[in-house]
Every structure is written in C-alpha cells, then in structure tokens.
Design an enzyme around this catalytic site. Sequence first.
Site, PDB file in Angstrom:
ATOM      1  N   THR A 186       0.831  -1.209   0.000  1.00 57.07           N
ATOM      2  CA  THR A 186       0.000   0.000   0.000  1.00 57.07           C
ATOM      3  C   THR A 186       0.863   1.256   0.000  1.00 57.07           C
ATOM      4  O   THR A 186       1.996   1.247   0.503  1.00 57.07           O
ATOM      5  CB  THR A 186      -0.907  -0.005   1.256  1.00 57.07           C
ATOM      6  OG1 THR A 186      -1.435   1.298   1.466  1.00 57.07           O
ATOM      7  CG2 THR A 186      -0.148  -0.394   2.515  1.00 57.07           C
ATOM      8  N   ASP A 187       0.296   2.338  -0.527  1.00 56.22           N
ATOM      9  CA  ASP A 187       1.015   3.624  -0.488  1.00 56.22           C
ATOM     10  C   ASP A 187       1.181   4.123   0.948  1.00 56.22           C
ATOM     11  O   ASP A 187       2.005   4.999   1.212  1.00 56.22           O
ATOM     12  CB  ASP A 187       0.300   4.684  -1.351  1.00 56.22           C
ATOM     13  CG  ASP A 187      -1.133   4.987  -0.915  1.00 56.22           C
ATOM     14  OD1 ASP A 187      -1.644   4.324   0.013  1.00 56.22           O
ATOM     15  OD2 ASP A 187      -1.747   5.889  -1.524  1.00 56.22           O
TER      16      ASP A 187
HETATM   17  P1  NAD Z   1      -9.923  -6.961   3.127  1.00 54.84           P
HETATM   18  O1  NAD Z   1      -9.814  -6.636   4.575  1.00 54.84           O
HETATM   19  O2  NAD Z   1     -11.193  -6.641   2.406  1.00 54.84           O
HETATM   20  O3  NAD Z   1      -9.644  -8.522   2.902  1.00 54.84           O
HETATM   21  C1  NAD Z   1      -8.641  -9.209   3.573  1.00 54.84           C
HETATM   22  C2  NAD Z   1      -8.852 -10.701   3.347  1.00 54.84           C
HETATM   23  O4  NAD Z   1      -7.786 -11.402   3.993  1.00 54.84           O
HETATM   24  C3  NAD Z   1     -10.165 -11.235   3.958  1.00 54.84           C
HETATM   25  O5  NAD Z   1     -10.800 -12.077   3.032  1.00 54.84           O
HETATM   26  C4  NAD Z   1      -9.702 -12.008   5.185  1.00 54.84           C
HETATM   27  O6  NAD Z   1     -10.569 -13.073   5.525  1.00 54.84           O
HETATM   28  C5  NAD Z   1      -8.337 -12.490   4.723  1.00 54.84           C
HETATM   29  N1  NAD Z   1      -7.434 -12.795   5.849  1.00 54.84           N
HETATM   30  C6  NAD Z   1      -7.178 -12.021   6.927  1.00 54.84           C
HETATM   31  N2  NAD Z   1      -6.302 -12.648   7.752  1.00 54.84           N
HETATM   32  C7  NAD Z   1      -5.996 -13.835   7.166  1.00 54.84           C
HETATM   33  C8  NAD Z   1      -5.140 -14.920   7.515  1.00 54.84           C
HETATM   34  N3  NAD Z   1      -4.421 -14.903   8.645  1.00 54.84           N
HETATM   35  N4  NAD Z   1      -5.050 -15.976   6.679  1.00 54.84           N
HETATM   36  C9  NAD Z   1      -5.777 -16.009   5.517  1.00 54.84           C
HETATM   37  N5  NAD Z   1      -6.617 -15.022   5.146  1.00 54.84           N
HETATM   38  C10 NAD Z   1      -6.722 -13.942   5.957  1.00 54.84           C
HETATM   39  O7  NAD Z   1      -8.677  -6.239   2.454  1.00 54.84           O
HETATM   40  P2  NAD Z   1      -8.568  -5.508   1.037  1.00 54.84           P
HETATM   41  O8  NAD Z   1      -9.047  -4.113   1.176  1.00 54.84           O
HETATM   42  O9  NAD Z   1      -9.137  -6.385  -0.012  1.00 54.84           O
HETATM   43  O10 NAD Z   1      -6.976  -5.457   0.881  1.00 54.84           O
HETATM   44  C11 NAD Z   1      -6.275  -6.548   0.321  1.00 54.84           C
HETATM   45  C12 NAD Z   1      -4.792  -6.229   0.319  1.00 54.84           C
HETATM   46  O11 NAD Z   1      -4.558  -5.047  -0.429  1.00 54.84           O
HETATM   47  C13 NAD Z   1      -4.228  -5.982   1.712  1.00 54.84           C
HETATM   48  O12 NAD Z   1      -2.955  -6.580   1.777  1.00 54.84           O
HETATM   49  C14 NAD Z   1      -4.135  -4.457   1.799  1.00 54.84           C
HETATM   50  O13 NAD Z   1      -3.081  -4.073   2.654  1.00 54.84           O
HETATM   51  C15 NAD Z   1      -3.844  -4.110   0.352  1.00 54.84           C
HETATM   52  N6  NAD Z   1      -4.288  -2.775  -0.088  1.00 54.84           N
HETATM   53  C16 NAD Z   1      -5.569  -2.381   0.122  1.00 54.84           C
HETATM   54  C17 NAD Z   1      -5.985  -1.130  -0.346  1.00 54.84           C
HETATM   55  C18 NAD Z   1      -7.422  -0.678  -0.180  1.00 54.84           C
HETATM   56  O14 NAD Z   1      -7.740   0.460  -0.531  1.00 54.84           O
HETATM   57  N7  NAD Z   1      -8.332  -1.508   0.318  1.00 54.84           N
HETATM   58  C19 NAD Z   1      -5.085  -0.301  -1.017  1.00 54.84           C
HETATM   59  C20 NAD Z   1      -3.761  -0.752  -1.210  1.00 54.84           C
HETATM   60  C21 NAD Z   1      -3.382  -1.990  -0.748  1.00 54.84           C
END
Ligand code: NAD
Length: 355
Positions: A141-142
């Site tokens: 992430t940023d």
């Molecule tokens: P989210 O919270 O919607 O989903 C996270 C998923 O990970 C869920 O399905 C959860 O059940 C699963 N999870 C959590 N702990 C776990 C574990 N120990 N083992 C297996 N599965 C597990 O997150 P998101 O918004 O979809 O983000 C996904 C990725 O992208 C993350 O790594 C986040 O840091 C990154 N990211 C998100 C954004 C954003 O705007 N949402 C922006 C940049 C980067």
Amino acid sequence: MKNVLVTGGAGFIGSNFVHYLLQEKQDIECLVNLDLLTYAGNLDNLLRVKDDKRYVFVHGDIRDKELVNQLFDKYKFDTVVHFAAESHVDRSIMEPDIFLTTNIVGSQTLLEAAKRHWNLEPDNKYSRSYLPGVRYLQVSTDEVYGALGKTGMFTETTPISPNSPYSASKASADLIVHAYYQTYGMPVSITRCSNNYGPYQFPEKLIPLILHNAMNNKPLPIYGDGMQIRDWLHVNDHCSAILRVLEKGEPGEVYNIGGNNERANIEIVKLILSVIGKSESLITYVKDRPGHDRRYAIDNTKITTQLGWAPSYTFQQGISETIEWYLQNSAWVERVVSGDYMEYYSRTYKNSAVD
Ligand code: NAD
Ligand code: TYD
C-alpha cells in the site's frame, strides 16, 4: 502462470482479483484461494466463480506453516499473489497485535514456503537458482510511505515512514519481501497501491460506509476537518496493474499503482450524497483518527512508462458504477452488516482446516 495461489481472495480486492484473473487468463489451470474468512472475508463475493473448475477455495490461515506447505506440495504453485491482511487502519489503532502476526508473520510464512518449493537447492543457503517462471507478488500500500504535505508525490524511492500500526505492519512485510530478494535471490515483486473503491468493499471503509449510512439516513462520520486527501483508484484498475506486474515486472522491483485522482474526503462524501439525492445535513464531523495521515498521492510514472500500464476508469465512471452496484446489491450489504455470514461460517467451518 498455470497454478496460482491467491491469499485473501474472499476480501474486497482479492475477490475482484479472482474474478479478473479467471476471466483474463483462460490458460490458468488452477487458482487456489486461501482465506481465513475473518470478518472481512465473504464467500458471497465469489458466487460467480464457485463453479469454475479451475477455482479451489481453502479455508485456512496464512500463518499455518504446515497447511501452506501442504498446499504448495499439492498444487505446485508457480505464482503467489498475496492479498491476505488485516487492512483497516481504525482497527489497527484499537487492536494492533493481530496486524503484526497476520501481516508480517503471515507474509514471511508464505515467502518461506515459496522459497522451499521454488529454490532448486533449498538446503543450500548460497543457492539463488529457482524454477523458471515463478513469482511471488506482495500486495502492499502507499500508506507505507507515510503522509505528504500539500505538495509532492510518493515515488518508489520515497523513504518508508509508516504512521499507523496497519501501515507499519505492511511496511515491515515489504522489508521482509525485499530481504528474500536480496539474501536468497527470490523472484519477488512489491506493488504499492493507493486507496481502492469498487464492488464488495466491506462497509467499514469510507465509500461503502458513507453510502450505507446515507441510504439509512444515519449520521456520516467525518474525521477531523474532512480535508484529508486520498488518491482513489477503481479496484479493477488495481487488478490489471497487478497482472501487468506479474507478467512484465522486473524481479525485486517495487511498483507504485495509482490513477492521479486525489480527492478530499469531504468532496467524496458530498459527491455520494448528491448522486443518491440525500441531504448534506447527515454529515457529522467527529474527533480525528489518531495519527491520521493528511495526504497520499502516487507518482505512477514507473509502472506507466516501464510496463505500459494505465488505468481504464475515469473517477466519474468508476464512482457512478460503484454507487449503482451498492444500490443494486443492498442484500449483500445488509448481510455483511448484520453479521449473518459470520454466524454461518462459524457453523460451517467449525472443525475444518482445509476444504
Ligand atoms: P480486506 O480486509 O477486504 O480482505 C482481507 C482478506 O484477507 C479477507 O478475506 C480475510 O478473511 C483475509 N485474511 C485475513 N487474515 C488472514 C489470515 N491470517 N489468513 C488467511 N486469510 C486472511 O482487504 P482488502 O481491502 O481487499 O486489501 C487486500 C490487500 O490489499 C491488503 O494486503 C491491503 O493491505 C492491500 N491494499 C488495500 C488497499 C485498499 O484500498 N483496500 C489499497 C492498497 C493496498
Ligand atoms: P479508509 O477507507 O479507512 O481508508 P484509509 O484510512 O486506509 O485511507 O479511510 C479513507 C479516509 O476517510 C481516511 O482519511 C479516513 C477517512 N474516514 C472518515 O473520515 N470517516 C470514516 O468513517 C472512515 C471509515 C474514514
């Protein structure tokens, strides 16, 4: 890319990516989605692919070494796309511990399993030879760069300076990934994307939360003065950028992903209210988030010039489609908000590790 491990594929971006990859890459033989189904994971997000013969769901934890190694043995992955994380800044302020174990230890568990299965001489610490075509991609992430003032943008060489337990855990994971590249020569990539919006986002994050509250005439909590700036990108554009990095990215490189779309929070909230025809009187300014980063902005020059990627959505198109999606899928939102699906999972997966 034949056998792909996607972690966190039941979450917001992960589920969009599972759809995207199965659609774009017909030659994929197997896509395994490893997800613990925490509060943020929702199998309703994957109904469209559940009967696809290439798709396998595994209920389990990325921190479970034995399980992760079993999956590598069984499915012979050549690609790992690691989304699974605790992802909400506000939760990280209240309960930082789990961010460290999931986001840092979980990433290292996956890296180690990938190294053991991909390195041609896994017991030789000097070996830097890997099976051809393998790649581990860390979805970062940023927020690892910290906060910007009124001007400037994050480039891939901006020093890491995270401010929240969430961003500190993501930055730590990035450093571990980098260490696996430097020390073991692992073919890794790191992507650092700006804030995503789109279908299937859990309604604790700004856009779906505001939409849900506004539809129900509930107060819309705006932290501080609402003038914090985020750089918004449609989730499908994030997915296309990840695929581009998998296919064309140089091993060991970091790629920033963003679409040059900076907006103040209050601007987004007012836009949503005007599209759905609700009153601005719902806006309620509340005490600011501690350590709240003021501004994020991504310089996407590297991925656009070196890999030829570009976002395909304008913000106007993306946000209108997204609002429409949430309005059309109110049953999905209500089920998530009511917690019904969590009760269902606790019954269904009570004693199971692997599907
Ligand atoms: P989210 O919270 O919607 O989903 C996270 C998923 O990970 C869920 O399905 C959860 O059940 C699963 N999870 C959590 N702990 C776990 C574990 N120990 N083992 C297996 N599965 C597990 O997150 P998101 O918004 O979809 O983000 C996904 C990725 O992208 C993350 O790594 C986040 O840091 C990154 N990211 C998100 C954004 C954003 O705007 N949402 C922006 C940049 C980067
Ligand atoms: P969020 O969606 O939590 O993403 P992030 O913190 O990872 O950027 O929040 C986006 C912005 O909206 C952030 O500046 C915090 C702000 N915000 C509010 O003002 N009120 C809210 O209820 C939420 C959830 C966020």
